[in-house]
Design an enzyme around this catalytic site. Structure first.
Site, PDB file in Angstrom:
ATOM      1  N   ASP A   8      14.181   1.657  -3.512  1.00 37.20           N
ATOM      2  CA  ASP A   8      12.961   2.451  -3.435  1.00 37.20           C
ATOM      3  C   ASP A   8      12.119   2.023  -4.639  1.00 37.20           C
ATOM      4  O   ASP A   8      12.617   1.344  -5.549  1.00 37.20           O
ATOM      5  CB  ASP A   8      13.330   3.936  -3.503  1.00 37.20           C
ATOM      6  N   ASP A  10       8.939   4.118  -6.275  1.00 39.35           N
ATOM      7  CA  ASP A  10       8.519   5.209  -7.157  1.00 39.35           C
ATOM      8  C   ASP A  10       9.726   5.973  -7.679  1.00 39.35           C
ATOM      9  O   ASP A  10      10.540   6.468  -6.900  1.00 39.35           O
ATOM     10  CB  ASP A  10       7.599   6.168  -6.402  1.00 39.35           C
TER      11      ASP A  10
END
Length: 219
Positions: A8, A10
């Site tokens: 991922d 963020d």
């Protein structure tokens, strides 16, 4: 057997959640709605258009469209990333460990490609990822698994042979729904959250990842 690791973005590669909070609070305040840190934490990992639609249903405003509000928030977040963004602790070392194991590396994010470009460029790690995929082009964002499934497709790997690295419960659900193993490095707001027990592995920071640990997970 694991053959790929999909990050991922963020909260995993870059500590951007505070930027999202600052941008949301500023933009929603301009719309006449006081937006709290708790409000921001409740939507960590949610695609920005879905986030704005969620708050519009709860607190409708007049004036700018939802699309315009999305763009205002994105513009502020990208500006903050370019000004202040830094790789999270252990990220560069983790990438090197994963490469040393001969594993493919991908990215699956809820953020749009414009933000992906800003983050990877700011951190100087564009060439570390063999595949980048955004939920921007999916019908549904996380917790729907498609962003992870299609990131794996871009890598040429079956999802079951992937390890996803996440910081949010929303993203963790997406990874598990895609039949991936999942490592959670929780956002500070989620530390101790019992829902994170569905993760296969949990670390406080990617700085804790070492070669022996990775070897055991890869099998």
């Amino acid at each position: 057997m694991l053959t790929a690791v999909i990050f991922d973005m963020d909260g995993v590669l870059i500590d951007s959640e505070p930027f999202w909070q600052r941008a949301q609070m500023a933009v929603f305040s301009e719309l006449g709605h006081f937006h709290t840190e708790e409000d921001c934490n409740s939507t960590i990992g949610v695609r920005i258009d879905q986030l704005v639609a969620h708050w519009y249903r709860l607190r409708p405003w007049s004036g700018p469209t939802q699309e315009e509000v999305v763009q205002r928030i994105l513009d502020q977040v990208i500006a903050l990333i370019l000004q202040e963004g830094q790789a999270k602790e252990g990220v560069l070392e983790a990438l090197s460990l994963i490469e040393a194991r001969g594993l493919k590396i991908g990215l699956a994010t809820s953020s749009p490609f414009t933000m992906v470009e800003a983050v990877l460029g700011k951190l100087g790690i564009q060439d570390r990822f063999l595949a980048v995929h955004s939920a921007e082009v999916e019908r549904f964002g996380k917790p729907h698994p498609d962003v992870y499934i299609h990131a794996a497709e871009k890598l040429g790997v079956e999802p079951v042979h992937c390890l996803a690295i996440e910081d949010s419960f929303t993203g963790l659900l997406a990874a598990k729904a895609a039949s991936m193993q999942a490592l959670i490095v929780p956002d500070p707001a989620l530390v101790g959250d019992p829902r994170l027990a569905i993760a296969d592995h949990q670390l406080r920071s990617l700085a804790e990842l070492d070669a022996g640990m990775l070897a055991r997970w890869v099998g």
